[in-house]
Design an enzyme around this catalytic site. Structure first.
Site, PDB file in Angstrom:
ATOM      1  N   CYS A 271       0.844  -1.296   0.094  1.00 16.10           N
ATOM      2  CA  CYS A 271      -0.077   0.045  -0.223  1.00 16.10           C
ATOM      3  C   CYS A 271       0.701   1.245  -0.186  1.00 16.10           C
ATOM      4  O   CYS A 271       0.385   2.220  -0.559  1.00 16.10           O
ATOM      5  CB  CYS A 271      -0.927   0.124   1.175  1.00 16.10           C
ATOM      6  SG  CYS A 271      -0.042  -0.114   2.765  1.00 16.10           S
TER       7      CYS A 271
ATOM      8  N   HIS B 119      -1.904   7.047   3.923  1.00 12.98           N
ATOM      9  CA  HIS B 119      -0.214   7.087   3.893  1.00 12.98           C
ATOM     10  C   HIS B 119       0.364   8.295   3.149  1.00 12.98           C
ATOM     11  O   HIS B 119      -0.130   8.775   2.247  1.00 12.98           O
ATOM     12  CB  HIS B 119       0.315   5.774   3.406  1.00 12.98           C
ATOM     13  CG  HIS B 119      -0.155   4.568   4.009  1.00 12.98           C
ATOM     14  ND1 HIS B 119      -0.669   4.318   5.056  1.00 12.98           N
ATOM     15  CD2 HIS B 119       0.257   3.306   3.644  1.00 12.98           C
ATOM     16  CE1 HIS B 119      -0.612   3.186   5.524  1.00 12.98           C
ATOM     17  NE2 HIS B 119      -0.030   2.247   4.625  1.00 12.98           N
TER      18      HIS B 119
END
Length: 367
Positions: free
Chosen positions: A158, A253
């Site tokens: 990810c 993120h």
């Protein structure tokens, strides 16, 4: 499309599996008709298997709530009930690799969120805007295993989704990158559920995530590689040095990137040229008008304090890479901050986009 493709979700009761279930609700191409999980959940209605641990913040889709959960370890249970599966399995890597192969051997393609097959040389590790051409390796994968209709395709870690499109778009525009330093600030949801203990995260940053730095430094080379002689050959560069941290953010993120171009000084792009490359970038998912594809894969924020997870992670329904703070780097050439939604673009919705690409390219035509 007259009839939706029937799909299954392996690991359907886990955090990523639940997000697949919710994101596939009312999908124009796909319909969840099969759910499977660990033996302790098998034999229960889905709504009962996830009772008191449904984490998505909205009701369980009605057409899935009363599906019977099957044992994900028995691939034959899926026969006749779905045409392909999304894999959100939470097991040991060797177990996942064997089980995904077992489904493929039964003629059931596997679109995986798991990491077990990311380094399998004939398994495409897809970011659809970047390496859609890696789908060409599937024919060699099927020949190698003697599979007819089944195959395995995976998505990358990810955290890579945060900065890979900005890097790729620059290289495609004729600005090759020699080396990079990346520091990731990764959300707690990336650790799954129950994830990191609150006592460790509140008023704290954890400067280590097991295996993440290796993934960050190496997976990009496979994504940027080419299909050759029935396998994916990694790119030679760029050279990446990474530090991966866990921060007290729920979703989103962030990556701080410094990079050096592999160009003579007079050929290096200006700040304006870099931003133009990013904001004009589109690729195959946009050309194919895939349902989950962002209209603008890279969104640039000009404010000096953006991107921010809470403000920017839902950009383009959580599928864009949001970039900001582009500036000169006193060590390399330029540096910037990038953000992506780790449980959407980086997990389930990224997997759904992979499946949409596979469908659009004809890989589900004979199921």
């Amino acid at each position: 499309m007259s009839e939706k493709i029937k799909v299954g979700v392996l690991g359907a009761t886990g955090m990523v599996g639940q997000r697949y279930i919710k994101l596939l609700e009312n999908h124009p191409w796909f319909k969840v008709t099969y759910v499977a999980a660990s033996p302790r959940s098998a034999g229960k209605l889905y709504k009962d298997a996830v009772a008191n641990r449904w984490l998505i913040g909205a009701d369980i889709p009605a057409d899935v709530a009363n599906l019977m959960v099957e044992d994900a370890n028995d691939e034959k249970k899926a026969l006749g009930k779905c045409q392909f599966v999304f894999s959100a399995l939470e097991m040991g890597k060797d177990e996942i690799k064997a089980l995904e192969a077992a489904y493929a051997a039964e003629g059931i393609p596997v679109v995986s969120n798991a990491s077990a097959n990311r380094w399998t040389e004939d398994v495409p590790m897809l970011v659809p805007e970047i390496n859609y051409a890696h789908l060409d390796v599937i024919a060699a994968q099927q020949k190698h295993h003697g599979w007819d209709k089944g195959f395995v395709a995976v998505k990358p870690n990810c955290s890579l989704q945060t900065y890979m499109m900005p890097i790729y778009s620059l290289q495609q525009a004729g600005y090759p990158i020699k080396r990079m330093i990346v520091t990731t600030l990764q959300a707690t949801s990336g650790a799954g559920y129950p994830g990191v203990a609150s006592f460790d995260m509140i008023d704290n940053i954890v400067p280590y995530i097991g295996g993440e730095e290796e993934k960050t430094e190496k997976e990009c080379l496979k994504i940027l590689g080419t299909v050759k002689d029935g396998k994916i050959e990694n790119a030679a560069g760029p050279l990446v040095s990474s530090t991966c941290t866990r921060v007290p953010v729920v979703d989103g993120h962030t990556a701080c990137v410094s990079l050096e171009f592999d160009l003579p000084e007079d050929k290096k792009p200006s700040m304006e040229e870099i931003i133009k490359v990013w904001t004009s970038f589109t690729s195959e998912p946009q050309k194919l008008n895939l349902p989950s594809a962002p209209e603008h894969p890279i969104v640039y924020r000009y404010e000096e304090n953006r991107p921010q997870p809470r403000r920017d992670r839902e950009t383009e329904k959580g599928m864009a890479c949001v970039v900001g703070r582009l500036r000169k780097c006193p060590v390399f050439d330029v540096k910037f901050v990038a953000l992506s939604h780790n449980t959407k673009r980086g997990a389930a919705l990224g997997g759904i986009l992979n499946a949409e690409l596979l469908k659009a390219k004809g890989f589900f035509d004979n199921l």
